[in-house]
Scaffold this active site. Structure first.
Site, PDB file in Angstrom:
ATOM      1  N   TYR A 162       7.220  -3.515  -7.726  1.00  0.00           N
ATOM      2  CA  TYR A 162       6.310  -2.692  -8.029  1.00  0.00           C
ATOM      3  C   TYR A 162       6.139  -1.422  -7.530  1.00  0.00           C
ATOM      4  CZ  TYR A 162       3.951  -5.369  -4.906  1.00  0.00           C
ATOM      5  OH  TYR A 162       3.523  -6.109  -3.563  1.00  0.00           O
ATOM      6  N   GLY A 163       6.732  -1.407  -6.348  1.00  0.00           N
ATOM      7  CA  GLY A 163       6.242  -0.160  -5.317  1.00  0.00           C
ATOM      8  C   GLY A 163       7.812   0.135  -4.922  1.00  0.00           C
ATOM      9  N   SER A 164       7.983   0.188  -3.535  1.00  0.00           N
ATOM     10  CA  SER A 164       9.164   0.677  -2.960  1.00  0.00           C
ATOM     11  C   SER A 164      10.602   0.073  -3.421  1.00  0.00           C
ATOM     12  CB  SER A 164       9.170   0.877  -1.463  1.00  0.00           C
ATOM     13  OG  SER A 164       8.903  -0.295  -1.010  1.00  0.00           O
ATOM     14  N   GLU A 174       9.367  -7.559   3.668  1.00  0.00           N
ATOM     15  CA  GLU A 174       7.863  -7.509   3.162  1.00  0.00           C
ATOM     16  C   GLU A 174       7.157  -8.698   3.893  1.00  0.00           C
ATOM     17  OE1 GLU A 174       6.968  -5.982   0.926  1.00  0.00           O
ATOM     18  OE2 GLU A 174       9.341  -5.236   0.201  1.00  0.00           O
ATOM     19  N   PHE A 215      10.276  -9.426  -8.940  1.00  0.00           N
ATOM     20  CA  PHE A 215       9.569  -8.272  -9.461  1.00  0.00           C
ATOM     21  C   PHE A 215       8.984  -7.372  -8.735  1.00  0.00           C
ATOM     22  CE2 PHE A 215       5.606  -6.540 -11.160  1.00  0.00           C
ATOM     23  CZ  PHE A 215       5.874  -6.013 -12.384  1.00  0.00           C
TER      24      PHE A 215
END
Length: 239
Positions: A66-68, A141, A64
């Site tokens: 949600y940002g970059s 990440e 999932f």
């Protein structure tokens, strides 16, 4: 690599090629920002293996975004779809001191934080490529301990799909929980590092949400706050 190597703009590029080479990892280990500890290869591998132990072998895996990752996934994907996650919301809740910020000019970075809901993109990774693709994702990440891998339930057209995502480590010293909106907006407006500005990251996220037809109340509040600060600065400059 010599111990006195300094980081350059290209070290922070988020491409498949740079992630495969471990460019960012090597650069940060050679020249870590003050106050930042970078995980070793052994630590990255241990956290990856712990996460994969909770994924059935031979099955596709969903991530999932949600940002970059929405606008620069750098993943080999078998498919993607818009999805919703309940119990988590998108927030600029990490002070950023690498890439688009420095200890001297920190920016703000997105993470998932507790509560609310979040609309984003669900990527599907082919079973045969799961380990290789996650290893690249880990180098992006999981460099420090500001993010934690977390299994969540994403919903696509009413169907529940188990997915992996990255949530904020609330105990981290760079967690911005409780920061006033104007302080977060200031970090976004002023953060700058080797990869560019925190503002560019923010604008790219806003544009990605618009392209996908997604609305995020928290991001929209930040847009208004940032535009108001821009207008106030311009008015002051013009006397």
């Amino acid at each position: 690599m010599s111990d006195d190597r300094r980081t350059t703009d290209s070290d922070y590029e988020m491409t498949r090629e740079s992630l495969a080479r471990g460019t960012l990892l090597h650069a940060l280990r050679a020249d870590p920002p003050a106050g930042m500890t970078v995980r070793s290869d052994a630590e990255l591998e241990r956290t990856l293996r712990t996460t994969l132990e909770r994924h059935p072998s031979g099955r596709d895996l969903h991530v999932f975004a949600y940002g970059s990752l929405m606008w620069n996934p750098a993943l080999d994907m078998a498919g993607s779809s818009v999805a919703r996650v309940d119990g988590w919301h998108r927030a600029f809740c990490l002070r950023l001191i690498i890439a688009r910020g420095t200890p001297e000019q920190p920016g703000a970075m997105l993470a998932l934080d507790r509560g609310g809901k979040c609309d984003g993109v669900l990527y599907r990774i082919d079973a045969a490529k799961v380990e290789a693709e996650l290893r690249l994702l880990w180098r992006r990440e999981m460099l420090a301990d500001s993010y934690q891998p977390h299994w969540i339930t994403a919903k696509v057209d009413g169907h529940a799909i188990r997915a992996l995502t990255f949530v904020v480590n609330r105990s981290h010293d760079r967690y911005l929980g409780g920061y006033a909106l104007d302080r977060v907006a200031h970090l976004i407006r002023t953060g700058r590092g080797p990869l560019g500005t925190s503002r560019d990251y923010f604008d790219s996220t806003v544009q990605a949400l618009a392209r996908l037809g997604l609305h995020d109340a928290g991001i929209e509040r930040l847009v208004r706050e940032i535009r108001g600060a821009d207008d106030a600065e311009a008015e002051a400059a013009n006397g």
